[in-house]
Write a protein that holds these residues in place. Structure first.
Motif, mmCIF file in Angstrom:
data_model
loop_
_atom_site.group_PDB
_atom_site.id
_atom_site.type_symbol
_atom_site.label_atom_id
_atom_site.label_comp_id
_atom_site.label_asym_id
_atom_site.label_seq_id
_atom_site.Cartn_x
_atom_site.Cartn_y
_atom_site.Cartn_z
ATOM 1 N N TYR A 279 0.838 -1.201 0.000
ATOM 2 C CA TYR A 279 0.000 0.000 0.000
ATOM 3 C C TYR A 279 0.874 1.253 0.000
ATOM 4 O O TYR A 279 0.612 2.196 -0.749
ATOM 5 C CB TYR A 279 -0.921 0.042 1.208
ATOM 6 N N ALA A 280 1.913 1.275 0.818
ATOM 7 C CA ALA A 280 2.812 2.432 0.859
ATOM 8 C C ALA A 280 3.492 2.616 -0.492
ATOM 9 O O ALA A 280 3.569 3.734 -1.012
ATOM 10 C CB ALA A 280 3.847 2.266 1.968
ATOM 11 N N LYS A 281 3.961 1.525 -1.069
ATOM 12 C CA LYS A 281 4.665 1.620 -2.347
ATOM 13 C C LYS A 281 3.737 2.038 -3.488
ATOM 14 O O LYS A 281 4.189 2.643 -4.455
ATOM 15 C CB LYS A 281 5.351 0.297 -2.673
ATOM 16 N N SER A 282 2.456 1.748 -3.365
ATOM 17 C CA SER A 282 1.520 2.147 -4.422
ATOM 18 C C SER A 282 1.190 3.632 -4.354
ATOM 19 O O SER A 282 0.762 4.214 -5.350
ATOM 20 C CB SER A 282 0.236 1.319 -4.345
ATOM 21 N N LEU A 283 1.395 4.256 -3.210
ATOM 22 C CA LEU A 283 1.075 5.672 -3.035
ATOM 23 C C LEU A 283 2.287 6.593 -3.082
ATOM 24 O O LEU A 283 2.197 7.725 -3.542
ATOM 25 C CB LEU A 283 0.409 5.892 -1.666
ATOM 26 N N CYS A 284 3.389 6.133 -2.563
ATOM 27 C CA CYS A 284 4.555 6.995 -2.343
ATOM 28 C C CYS A 284 5.544 6.919 -3.503
ATOM 29 O O CYS A 284 5.776 5.837 -4.048
ATOM 30 C CB CYS A 284 5.290 6.564 -1.075
ATOM 31 N N PRO A 285 6.152 8.055 -3.834
ATOM 32 C CA PRO A 285 7.246 8.010 -4.815
ATOM 33 C C PRO A 285 8.374 7.111 -4.308
ATOM 34 O O PRO A 285 8.665 7.078 -3.103
ATOM 35 C CB PRO A 285 7.715 9.463 -4.895
ATOM 36 N N GLY A 286 8.983 6.368 -5.221
ATOM 37 C CA GLY A 286 10.064 5.455 -4.843
ATOM 38 C C GLY A 286 11.199 6.143 -4.113
ATOM 39 O O GLY A 286 11.780 5.579 -3.185
ATOM 40 N N SER A 287 11.495 7.371 -4.491
ATOM 41 C CA SER A 287 12.585 8.097 -3.831
ATOM 42 C C SER A 287 12.262 8.382 -2.364
ATOM 43 O O SER A 287 13.165 8.379 -1.517
ATOM 44 C CB SER A 287 12.894 9.400 -4.570
#
Length: 79
Positions: free
Chosen positions: A52-60
Motif C-alpha cells: 500500500y505504501a509503495k503504491s502511493l509513495c514516490p520510490g525516492s
C-alpha cells in the motif's frame, strides 16, 4: 521485496478524501513500519502494508525513509 507487477492499489481510505495523497502516503508508510515493529520485523506479515505504501509513495521517498529507519533518524515510527 515485491516487484512493481505485484503492487496493488491501496484501498479507499475516508481519512484522505482529497486529491493530494501526501499524508496518505506518510500514514501508509508508518502503518507498515508499525506492523514491522509489532511483528518482530516479519516482512511477510506486513507485505500488504508495504505494498500500500509503495503504491502511493514516490520510490525516492520510500528509499529515503528506509535509509533513515536503518540509520535510526526517521521521524516516524521507530524500530
Amino acid at each position: 521485496m515485491n516487484s512493481r507487477e505485484d503492487l496493488k492499489t491501496t484501498p479507499v481510505d475516508p481519512r484522505f478524501p482529497t486529491q493530494n495523497q501526501t499524508q496518505h502516503c506518510w500514514t501508509r508508510y508508518n502503518e507498515w513500519a508499525l506492523c514491522l515493529k509489532k511483528n518482530d520485523d516479519d516482512e511477510d506479515v506486513c507485505k500488504s502494508a508495504r505494498s500500500y505504501a509503495k503504491s502511493l509513495c514516490p520510490g525516492s521517498w520510500i528509499e529515503k525513509w528506509d535509509g533513515e529507519r536503518d540509520e535510526g533518524n526517521f521521524s516516524g515510527v521507530q524500530k
